[in-house]
Design an enzyme around this catalytic site. Structure first.
Site, short mmCIF file in Angstrom:
data_model
loop_
_atom_site.label_atom_id
_atom_site.label_comp_id
_atom_site.label_asym_id
_atom_site.label_seq_id
_atom_site.Cartn_x
_atom_site.Cartn_y
_atom_site.Cartn_z
N CYS A 77 -59.34 -7.85 25.33
CA CYS A 77 -60.04 -7.13 26.07
C CYS A 77 -60.27 -8.21 27.10
O CYS A 77 -59.52 -9.69 26.70
CB CYS A 77 -61.46 -6.77 25.74
SG CYS A 77 -61.92 -5.63 27.39
N HIS A 175 -58.38 -1.21 24.67
CA HIS A 175 -59.22 -1.81 23.67
C HIS A 175 -58.12 -0.72 22.90
O HIS A 175 -58.51 1.01 22.56
CB HIS A 175 -60.33 -0.74 24.07
CG HIS A 175 -61.52 -1.45 24.15
ND1 HIS A 175 -62.19 -3.12 23.95
CD2 HIS A 175 -61.96 -2.28 25.66
CE1 HIS A 175 -62.99 -3.64 24.67
NE2 HIS A 175 -62.50 -2.91 25.89
N GLU A 177 -59.03 0.39 19.40
CA GLU A 177 -60.16 0.79 18.83
C GLU A 177 -60.75 1.43 19.12
O GLU A 177 -61.95 2.61 18.62
CB GLU A 177 -61.46 -0.72 18.37
CG GLU A 177 -61.92 -0.92 19.51
CD GLU A 177 -61.82 -1.35 20.10
OE1 GLU A 177 -62.66 -1.90 21.00
OE2 GLU A 177 -60.57 -2.95 20.40
#
Length: 193
Positions: A77, A175, A177
């Site tokens: 990001c 992202h 994650e």
């Protein structure tokens, strides 16, 4: 395997740490230059505003250290955006690992782009087992322009670089994650690089 998450005060680093825990790895949060230099893999995260994040990097000398790293480095990001030449956010000079500029989406679309979007034109071992049109989770108002270092693109108002690669440096706008099984696969691929 020593995985380091660079801790320079950027938000949202715990979720990245938890994502590696789910994969069976302990990722260490640190801003210690020696620890970062000696890691097997380095994650350069970022949630927040570009100019203040860049100032935090400068205070610790990390903006000099990061481009000198020889192991695989993954910017996520804002981390990826700071690895570019320049971002319009706060008129901020970046680290210059990726030879591309970061622009703001126009007001013709809802800003920030927030939610799931597809990735295309996948061109790297980072995307092994990931398919054209798979979905990743994004939250951002600024984007890296499409360029020859792009290894994935996404469409939102225009086609932009949602992932970049230059040597041992990788960057993703999304992202991993927070991107379910597909994001998990990308982190596994990064560990294997």
């Amino acid at each position: 395997m020593k995985i380091i998450i660079i801790n320079y005060g950027a938000g949202n680093i715990k979720s990245i740490q938890f994502a590696f825990q789910r994969l069976g790895f302990d990722a260490v949060l640190t801003n210690d230059p020696e620890e970062i230099s000696n890691a097997d893999k380095v994650i350069f995260p970022g949630v927040g505003e570009a100019s203040s994040a860049m100032n935090k990097l400068r205070q610790t000398g990390l903006e000099v250290l990061i481009p000198q790293l020889k192991q695989p480095v993954l910017g996520i990001c804002l981390g990826m955006q700071l690895m570019c030449n320049h971002t319009e956010e706060g008129n901020t000079q970046g680290i210059g690992i990726f030879d591309v500029n970061v622009k703001r989406f126009s007001n013709a679309v809802k800003v920030p782009q927030m939610g799931w979007n597809t990735i295309h034109n996948l061109k790297s071992d980072l995307f092994k087992g990931i398919h054209e049109g798979d979905y990743m989770y994004l939250v951002h108002s600024y984007y890296a322009e499409n360029c020859n270092q792009a290894i994935a693109t996404t469409n939102y108002e225009l086609e932009y670089a949602s992932a970049l690669e230059n040597g041992n440096f990788f960057g993703v706008q999304f992202h991993p994650e927070k991107s379910g099984k597909v994001g998990e696969q990308l982190l596994k691929n990064f560990i294997k690089l």
